[in-house]
Design a protein around this motif. Structure first.
Motif, PDB file in Angstrom:
ATOM      1  N   PRO A 114      15.367  18.504 113.585  1.00 49.48           N
ATOM      2  CA  PRO A 114      16.550  18.891 114.367  1.00 49.48           C
ATOM      3  C   PRO A 114      17.476  19.862 113.636  1.00 49.48           C
ATOM      4  CG  PRO A 114      16.835  16.686 113.480  1.00 49.48           C
ATOM      5  CD  PRO A 114      15.424  17.081 113.179  1.00 49.48           C
ATOM      6  N   ASP A 115      18.287  20.565 114.413  1.00 51.19           N
ATOM      7  CA  ASP A 115      19.316  21.447 113.856  1.00 51.19           C
ATOM      8  C   ASP A 115      20.493  20.635 113.321  1.00 51.19           C
ATOM      9  OD1 ASP A 115      18.300  24.233 114.794  1.00 51.19           O
ATOM     10  OD2 ASP A 115      18.161  22.956 116.570  1.00 51.19           O
ATOM     11  N   ILE A 116      20.715  19.468 113.926  1.00 50.66           N
ATOM     12  CA  ILE A 116      21.757  18.544 113.461  1.00 50.66           C
ATOM     13  C   ILE A 116      21.122  17.173 113.300  1.00 50.66           C
ATOM     14  CG2 ILE A 116      24.035  17.542 113.885  1.00 50.66           C
ATOM     15  CD1 ILE A 116      24.522  19.712 115.964  1.00 50.66           C
ATOM     16  N   ILE A 117      21.315  16.554 112.135  1.00 57.44           N
ATOM     17  CA  ILE A 117      20.874  15.177 111.928  1.00 57.44           C
ATOM     18  C   ILE A 117      22.121  14.314 111.777  1.00 57.44           C
ATOM     19  CG2 ILE A 117      20.583  15.477 109.414  1.00 57.44           C
ATOM     20  CD1 ILE A 117      18.399  13.243 111.658  1.00 57.44           C
ATOM     21  N   TYR A 118      22.202  13.246 112.562  1.00 51.50           N
ATOM     22  CA  TYR A 118      23.374  12.364 112.550  1.00 51.50           C
ATOM     23  C   TYR A 118      22.963  10.939 112.239  1.00 51.50           C
ATOM     24  CZ  TYR A 118      26.843   9.079 114.234  1.00 51.50           C
ATOM     25  OH  TYR A 118      27.714   8.019 114.298  1.00 51.50           O
ATOM     26  N   ASN A 119      23.705  10.287 111.356  1.00 52.75           N
ATOM     27  CA  ASN A 119      23.575   8.853 111.120  1.00 52.75           C
ATOM     28  C   ASN A 119      24.918   8.362 110.604  1.00 52.75           C
ATOM     29  OD1 ASN A 119      23.106   6.240 110.154  1.00 52.75           O
ATOM     30  ND2 ASN A 119      20.989   6.692 109.603  1.00 52.75           N
ATOM     31  N   GLY A 120      25.632   7.566 111.395  1.00 47.54           N
ATOM     32  CA  GLY A 120      26.969   7.123 111.026  1.00 47.54           C
ATOM     33  C   GLY A 120      27.029   5.775 110.344  1.00 47.54           C
ATOM     34  N   ASN A 121      25.878   5.220 109.972  1.00 45.39           N
ATOM     35  CA  ASN A 121      25.863   3.899 109.354  1.00 45.39           C
ATOM     36  C   ASN A 121      26.340   3.932 107.907  1.00 45.39           C
ATOM     37  OD1 ASN A 121      24.651   1.868 111.293  1.00 45.39           O
ATOM     38  ND2 ASN A 121      23.118   3.507 111.427  1.00 45.39           N
ATOM     39  N   ILE A 122      26.730   2.771 107.398  1.00 45.91           N
ATOM     40  CA  ILE A 122      27.268   2.692 106.042  1.00 45.91           C
ATOM     41  C   ILE A 122      26.225   3.001 104.977  1.00 45.91           C
ATOM     42  CG2 ILE A 122      29.126   1.095 106.586  1.00 45.91           C
ATOM     43  CD1 ILE A 122      27.401  -1.195 105.642  1.00 45.91           C
ATOM     44  N   PHE A 123      24.957   2.879 105.329  1.00 41.34           N
ATOM     45  CA  PHE A 123      23.875   3.098 104.378  1.00 41.34           C
ATOM     46  C   PHE A 123      23.210   4.470 104.546  1.00 41.34           C
ATOM     47  CE2 PHE A 123      22.425   0.751 108.113  1.00 41.34           C
ATOM     48  CZ  PHE A 123      21.474   1.628 108.618  1.00 41.34           C
ATOM     49  N   ALA A 124      23.745   5.309 105.430  1.00 43.93           N
ATOM     50  CA  ALA A 124      23.051   6.541 105.829  1.00 43.93           C
ATOM     51  C   ALA A 124      22.716   7.441 104.640  1.00 43.93           C
ATOM     52  CB  ALA A 124      23.893   7.309 106.845  1.00 43.93           C
ATOM     53  N   GLU A 125      23.639   7.581 103.717  1.00 44.33           N
ATOM     54  CA  GLU A 125      23.421   8.512 102.608  1.00 44.33           C
ATOM     55  C   GLU A 125      22.423   7.973 101.580  1.00 44.33           C
ATOM     56  OE1 GLU A 125      27.178  10.983 101.673  1.00 44.33           O
ATOM     57  OE2 GLU A 125      27.946   9.090 102.479  1.00 44.33           O
ATOM     58  N   GLU A 126      22.051   6.722 101.703  1.00 41.70           N
ATOM     59  CA  GLU A 126      21.045   6.149 100.807  1.00 41.70           C
ATOM     60  C   GLU A 126      19.624   6.323 101.348  1.00 41.70           C
ATOM     61  OE1 GLU A 126      22.084   2.074 100.237  1.00 41.70           O
ATOM     62  OE2 GLU A 126      24.202   2.516  99.799  1.00 41.70           O
ATOM     63  N   LEU A 127      19.479   6.867 102.546  1.00 40.12           N
ATOM     64  CA  LEU A 127      18.167   6.960 103.182  1.00 40.12           C
ATOM     65  C   LEU A 127      17.381   8.199 102.776  1.00 40.12           C
ATOM     66  CD1 LEU A 127      18.998   5.746 106.803  1.00 40.12           C
ATOM     67  CD2 LEU A 127      17.923   4.466 104.955  1.00 40.12           C
ATOM     68  N   ARG A 128      17.956   9.033 101.946  1.00 38.39           N
ATOM     69  CA  ARG A 128      17.260  10.189 101.361  1.00 38.39           C
ATOM     70  C   ARG A 128      16.697  11.133 102.420  1.00 38.39           C
ATOM     71  NH1 ARG A 128      13.994   7.305  96.284  1.00 38.39           N
ATOM     72  NH2 ARG A 128      15.855   6.403  95.304  1.00 38.39           N
ATOM     73  N   TYR A 129      17.566  11.524 103.318  1.00 35.95           N
ATOM     74  CA  TYR A 129      17.186  12.572 104.263  1.00 35.95           C
ATOM     75  C   TYR A 129      16.910  13.860 103.472  1.00 35.95           C
ATOM     76  CZ  TYR A 129      18.859   9.765 108.209  1.00 35.95           C
ATOM     77  OH  TYR A 129      19.033   8.784 109.155  1.00 35.95           O
ATOM     78  N   ARG A 130      15.796  14.506 103.769  1.00 42.30           N
ATOM     79  CA  ARG A 130      15.468  15.763 103.098  1.00 42.30           C
ATOM     80  C   ARG A 130      16.461  16.844 103.501  1.00 42.30           C
ATOM     81  NH1 ARG A 130       9.597  17.884 103.931  1.00 42.30           N
ATOM     82  NH2 ARG A 130      10.638  19.671 102.987  1.00 42.30           N
ATOM     83  N   GLU A 131      16.917  17.582 102.519  1.00 44.19           N
ATOM     84  CA  GLU A 131      17.874  18.643 102.797  1.00 44.19           C
ATOM     85  C   GLU A 131      17.174  19.851 103.386  1.00 44.19           C
ATOM     86  OE1 GLU A 131      21.013  19.629 100.219  1.00 44.19           O
ATOM     87  OE2 GLU A 131      21.153  17.654  99.303  1.00 44.19           O
ATOM     88  N   VAL A 132      17.750  20.380 104.457  1.00 45.44           N
ATOM     89  CA  VAL A 132      17.256  21.587 105.107  1.00 45.44           C
ATOM     90  C   VAL A 132      18.418  22.576 105.124  1.00 45.44           C
ATOM     91  CG1 VAL A 132      16.272  22.574 107.214  1.00 45.44           C
ATOM     92  CG2 VAL A 132      15.697  20.231 106.540  1.00 45.44           C
ATOM     93  N   LYS A 133      18.186  23.771 104.605  1.00 43.45           N
ATOM     94  CA  LYS A 133      19.267  24.727 104.392  1.00 43.45           C
ATOM     95  C   LYS A 133      20.081  24.994 105.651  1.00 43.45           C
ATOM     96  CE  LYS A 133      20.221  29.313 102.469  1.00 43.45           C
ATOM     97  NZ  LYS A 133      19.631  30.548 101.884  1.00 43.45           N
ATOM     98  N   SER A 134      19.417  25.149 106.782  1.00 46.37           N
ATOM     99  CA  SER A 134      20.110  25.540 108.014  1.00 46.37           C
ATOM    100  C   SER A 134      20.577  24.348 108.844  1.00 46.37           C
ATOM    101  CB  SER A 134      19.181  26.404 108.869  1.00 46.37           C
ATOM    102  OG  SER A 134      18.004  25.668 109.190  1.00 46.37           O
ATOM    103  N   GLN A 135      20.329  23.127 108.351  1.00 44.61           N
ATOM    104  CA  GLN A 135      20.630  21.930 109.138  1.00 44.61           C
ATOM    105  C   GLN A 135      22.037  21.412 108.874  1.00 44.61           C
ATOM    106  OE1 GLN A 135      18.879  17.904 108.166  1.00 44.61           O
ATOM    107  NE2 GLN A 135      17.721  18.295 110.056  1.00 44.61           N
ATOM    108  N   LEU A 136      22.730  21.021 109.947  1.00 45.18           N
ATOM    109  CA  LEU A 136      24.029  20.360 109.824  1.00 45.18           C
ATOM    110  C   LEU A 136      23.781  18.866 109.669  1.00 45.18           C
ATOM    111  CD1 LEU A 136      27.136  20.388 109.973  1.00 45.18           C
ATOM    112  CD2 LEU A 136      26.930  20.264 112.467  1.00 45.18           C
ATOM    113  N   ARG A 137      24.285  18.280 108.564  1.00 46.71           N
ATOM    114  CA  ARG A 137      24.065  16.863 108.268  1.00 46.71           C
ATOM    115  C   ARG A 137      25.383  16.106 108.428  1.00 46.71           C
ATOM    116  NH1 ARG A 137      19.879  15.999 104.310  1.00 46.71           N
ATOM    117  NH2 ARG A 137      21.297  14.818 102.994  1.00 46.71           N
ATOM    118  N   LEU A 138      25.385  15.119 109.324  1.00 50.85           N
ATOM    119  CA  LEU A 138      26.560  14.289 109.588  1.00 50.85           C
ATOM    120  C   LEU A 138      26.174  12.853 109.263  1.00 50.85           C
ATOM    121  CD1 LEU A 138      27.575  15.913 113.012  1.00 50.85           C
ATOM    122  CD2 LEU A 138      28.416  16.511 110.728  1.00 50.85           C
TER     123      LEU A 138
END
Length: 327
Positions: A114-138
């Motif tokens: 996706p162009d935007i990946i969203y996860n508002g949970n308290i553990f979201a940043e621990e899930l190791r989403y792969r960084e994509v240069k053009s992607q907006l990460r929320l």
């Protein structure tokens, strides 16, 4: 007028959490820009709910139909919130428009699509989403999408007392009855929420427990005042947990789905009582836990947990969408 599509599914078998999350974000976008035309694509079980909220909608029970619907609408953004798609489906959508994926556990879809990946949970940043240069990460509770009634949270003036029991929009595993069996002898004010997806025969079973101490709340439009006025809330590990924390009530939690496990585990590690995951929920300890928590100073014990939630996360997500995607 630029158009945004929300695609989600819900109902008695699926639950209503995905729909209400989409509805809250749609309202946040509309509150910031009235010139955005929002269209929902939902299954037929959600028609009454979306109709009552004033958004345009199309009914489709089959995700395979979405390709044709998108071509007719020509949206600038397609927001998808469901576990029932595939990576192939997401790729097809992205060929036609920008795509936002509302995610929970980073375990169903390839998050780089996706162009935007969203996860508002308290553990979201621990899930190791792969960084994509053009992607907006929320990611994280800063962006938590809460229902409209929790935005700009005003000081709660309701006196807190007793216990609130809620299993969500449905209760396929008859958890409310099992909880009531364990705590029916407690001398404590108890409220039980009857969700919109509860079956009539099951409601009758719950009604057998009604006493002067046990009140039933039938299909409420909002839980906010019931949560705010309750000292303790026994709830499944979905979005209601964050609503409970936002109102500074004490959660006792259990899990009924894989996507609830991480939130339950994280909060349990922070000191929140956890009853376990269905079918191994330990109801037997509930009465003692409630008696213990009834006498504690809420603010002193849970202040660091209460500060997790950003009540205006929906508006922050909407602002980011409008600034970064809707050009």
């Amino acid at each position: 007028m630029k158009k945004i599509i929300f695609r989600t599914l819900g109902g008695k078998g699926i639950g209503y959490g995905h729909f209400y999350r989409c509805l809250s974000l749609a309202k946040a976008i509309r509150s910031l820009d009235l010139n955005i035309h929002i269209i929902f694509i939902t299954n037929d079980e959600l028609v009454d709910l979306i109709y009552n909220n004033g958004f345009e909608y199309l009914v489709s029970n089959d995700l395979a139909e979405d390709d044709g619907l998108i071509e007719n609408i020509n949206p600038v953004l397609f927001i998808f919130d469901s576990y029932l798609g595939t990576d192939e489906y997401l790729n097809r959508i992205k060929e036609k428009t920008k795509l936002m994926l509302i995610d929970d556990n980073n375990n169903i879809y390839r998050s780089t699509i996706p162009d935007i990946i969203y996860n508002g949970n308290i553990f979201a940043e621990e899930l190791r989403y792969r960084e994509v240069k053009s992607q907006l990460r929320l990611l994280g509770p800063k962006y938590l999408i809460m229902k409209e009634e929790y935005w700009d949270n005003e000081a709660n003036t309701l006196a807190k007392e007793g216990v609130l029991i809620t299993t969500g929009g449905t209760d396929e595993y008859k958890i409310a009855v099992k909880i009531l069996e364990e705590i029916k002898e407690l001398d404590i004010k108890t409220k039980v929420v009857i969700g919109p997806g509860y079956r009539d025969d099951y409601i009758k079973k719950i009604e057998h427990f009604k006493t002067n101490n046990i009140e039933l709340i039938y299909k409420p439009n909002s839980l906010k005042n019931h949560i705010s006025s309750s000292k303790i809330v026994v709830t499944a590990g979905g979005s209601t947990i964050y609503e409970v924390l936002s109102q500074k009530s004490i959660p006792i939690i259990f899990s009924i789905a894989d996507n609830q496990d991480l939130a339950c585990r994280t909060l349990n590690n922070m000191g929140v009582e956890y009853l376990g995951k269905y079918p191994d929920i330990d109801y037997s300890k509930l009465a003692k836990v409630i008696e213990k928590l009834s006498f504690i100073d809420t603010e002193d014990m849970f202040i660091s947990i209460f500060d997790i939630v950003n009540n205006n996360g929906a508006k922050l997500v909407a602002k980011n969408i409008l600034e970064n995607i809707i050009e």
